[in-house]
Motif scaffolding. Structure first.
Motif, short mmCIF file in Angstrom:
data_model
loop_
_atom_site.label_atom_id
_atom_site.label_comp_id
_atom_site.label_asym_id
_atom_site.label_seq_id
_atom_site.Cartn_x
_atom_site.Cartn_y
_atom_site.Cartn_z
N THR A 16 -33.59 13.51 48.44
CA THR A 16 -33.95 13.67 49.85
C THR A 16 -33.08 12.86 50.79
OG1 THR A 16 -35.52 11.83 49.79
CG2 THR A 16 -36.37 14.03 49.21
N ASN A 17 -32.27 11.94 50.26
CA ASN A 17 -31.43 11.03 51.04
C ASN A 17 -32.25 10.09 51.92
OD1 ASN A 17 -28.84 10.03 51.44
ND2 ASN A 17 -28.61 11.14 53.37
N GLU A 18 -33.56 9.97 51.63
CA GLU A 18 -34.40 9.03 52.37
C GLU A 18 -34.30 7.65 51.73
OE1 GLU A 18 -38.42 10.42 52.63
OE2 GLU A 18 -37.82 12.35 53.47
N THR A 19 -34.47 6.63 52.55
CA THR A 19 -34.43 5.26 52.05
C THR A 19 -35.68 4.99 51.21
OG1 THR A 19 -33.20 4.56 54.00
CG2 THR A 19 -34.25 2.84 52.72
N ASN A 20 -35.48 4.35 50.07
CA ASN A 20 -36.56 4.02 49.16
C ASN A 20 -37.24 2.74 49.66
OD1 ASN A 20 -38.22 3.57 47.00
ND2 ASN A 20 -36.60 3.55 45.47
N CYS A 21 -38.47 2.82 50.13
CA CYS A 21 -39.18 1.69 50.70
C CYS A 21 -40.47 1.42 49.92
CB CYS A 21 -39.55 1.95 52.16
SG CYS A 21 -38.14 2.27 53.24
N ILE A 22 -40.96 0.18 50.01
CA ILE A 22 -42.26 -0.16 49.43
C ILE A 22 -43.08 -0.91 50.48
CG2 ILE A 22 -41.45 -0.21 47.04
CD1 ILE A 22 -41.41 -3.25 47.20
N GLU A 23 -44.38 -0.76 50.37
CA GLU A 23 -45.28 -1.52 51.23
C GLU A 23 -45.40 -2.94 50.72
OE1 GLU A 23 -48.89 0.68 53.49
OE2 GLU A 23 -49.10 0.51 51.32
N VAL A 24 -45.44 -3.90 51.63
CA VAL A 24 -45.66 -5.29 51.28
C VAL A 24 -46.71 -5.86 52.22
CG1 VAL A 24 -43.37 -5.73 50.30
CG2 VAL A 24 -43.73 -6.05 52.74
N ALA A 25 -47.48 -6.82 51.69
CA ALA A 25 -48.55 -7.40 52.51
C ALA A 25 -48.84 -8.82 52.05
CB ALA A 25 -49.82 -6.55 52.40
N THR A 26 -49.61 -9.51 52.85
CA THR A 26 -50.13 -10.81 52.48
C THR A 26 -51.08 -10.62 51.30
OG1 THR A 26 -50.00 -11.55 54.78
CG2 THR A 26 -51.50 -12.77 53.33
N PRO A 27 -51.06 -11.51 50.29
CA PRO A 27 -51.97 -11.36 49.16
C PRO A 27 -53.43 -11.52 49.61
CG PRO A 27 -50.45 -13.21 48.78
CD PRO A 27 -50.17 -12.67 50.14
N SER B 290 -34.24 -0.96 51.69
CA SER B 290 -32.83 -1.30 51.59
C SER B 290 -32.02 -0.07 51.92
CB SER B 290 -32.48 -1.79 50.18
OG SER B 290 -31.08 -1.98 50.11
N PRO B 291 -31.10 -0.19 52.86
CA PRO B 291 -30.27 0.98 53.19
C PRO B 291 -29.41 1.43 52.02
CG PRO B 291 -29.48 -1.00 54.31
CD PRO B 291 -30.77 -1.36 53.65
N GLU B 292 -29.24 0.57 51.02
CA GLU B 292 -28.44 0.90 49.84
C GLU B 292 -29.22 1.72 48.81
OE1 GLU B 292 -26.58 -3.45 50.57
OE2 GLU B 292 -27.95 -3.16 48.92
N LEU B 293 -30.53 1.76 48.95
CA LEU B 293 -31.37 2.44 47.96
C LEU B 293 -31.90 3.75 48.52
CD1 LEU B 293 -33.37 -0.68 46.71
CD2 LEU B 293 -31.26 0.28 45.78
N LYS B 294 -31.10 4.75 48.42
CA LYS B 294 -31.45 6.09 48.94
C LYS B 294 -31.90 6.99 47.78
CE LYS B 294 -29.40 5.89 53.20
NZ LYS B 294 -30.05 6.07 54.44
N ASN B 295 -32.88 7.83 48.06
CA ASN B 295 -33.31 8.84 47.11
C ASN B 295 -32.22 9.91 47.07
OD1 ASN B 295 -34.46 11.38 46.20
ND2 ASN B 295 -36.45 10.37 46.29
N ASN B 296 -31.66 10.17 45.90
CA ASN B 296 -30.55 11.12 45.77
C ASN B 296 -30.94 12.54 46.18
OD1 ASN B 296 -28.77 9.16 44.91
ND2 ASN B 296 -29.23 9.49 42.75
#
Length: 152
Positions: A30-41, A22-28
């Motif tokens: 490093t200013n990098e976007t907070n992302c998570i990996e997602v996959a098929t179960p 989400s572009p709204e969820l930045k690490n204060n």
């Protein structure tokens, strides 16, 4: 209350896996976007173990909404508590030929110090479940089995 928009971007990386950001969820820091990996179960062909899945995220959205709603109502009600936890289970099954999360089971536990506040805490939990905007936005059955514990 005005309309709010929440932006989420998903990008395929390889096989049956991608990143959810989400572009709204930045690490204060490093200013990098907070992302998570997602996959098929892993229960599905090509699925991958040990990675967040849409099914986990769906279940997490409901249980985390219950928590944040409880926190807001408890604060407004001036309820004192020691802790809030919530185990949850999303039940995936085939209904009318389609896979659906048919039910989400919520098992919240609130620890309080004053036994005389048990009923009030139960009412706040019930009110939180009814007010949860995510629960109110889905067609899945939501079942809550709350536990109130007393710690002296």
């Amino acid at each position: 209350m005005e309309k709010h928009i929440y932006n989420v971007n998903v990008n395929w990386t390889q096989d049956r896996k991608g990143t959810l950001c989400s572009p709204e969820l930045k690490n204060n820091t490093t200013n990098e976007t907070n992302c998570i990996e997602v996959a098929t179960p892993p229960e599905f062909p090509g699925g991958m173990p040990n990675i967040w899945t849409p099914e986990h995220l769906f279940t997490a959205a409901i249980s985390s909404c219950l928590m944040t709603t409880f926190l807001a109502i408890a604060e407004y009600s001036k309820l004192e508590y020691i802790s809030f936890t919530c185990e949850s289970k999303g039940i995936l099954e085939k209904v009318d030929g389609k896979f659906v999360i048919s039910e989400v089971l919520l098992f919240p536990e609130v620890v309080i110090t004053d036994a005389s506040k048990r009923e009030r805490t139960e009412r706040i939990l019930e009110k939180s479940e009814k007010a949860c905007l995510i629960s109110n936005s889905v067609t899945s059955k939501i079942t809550m089995e709350a536990k109130i514990s007393i710690q002296n």
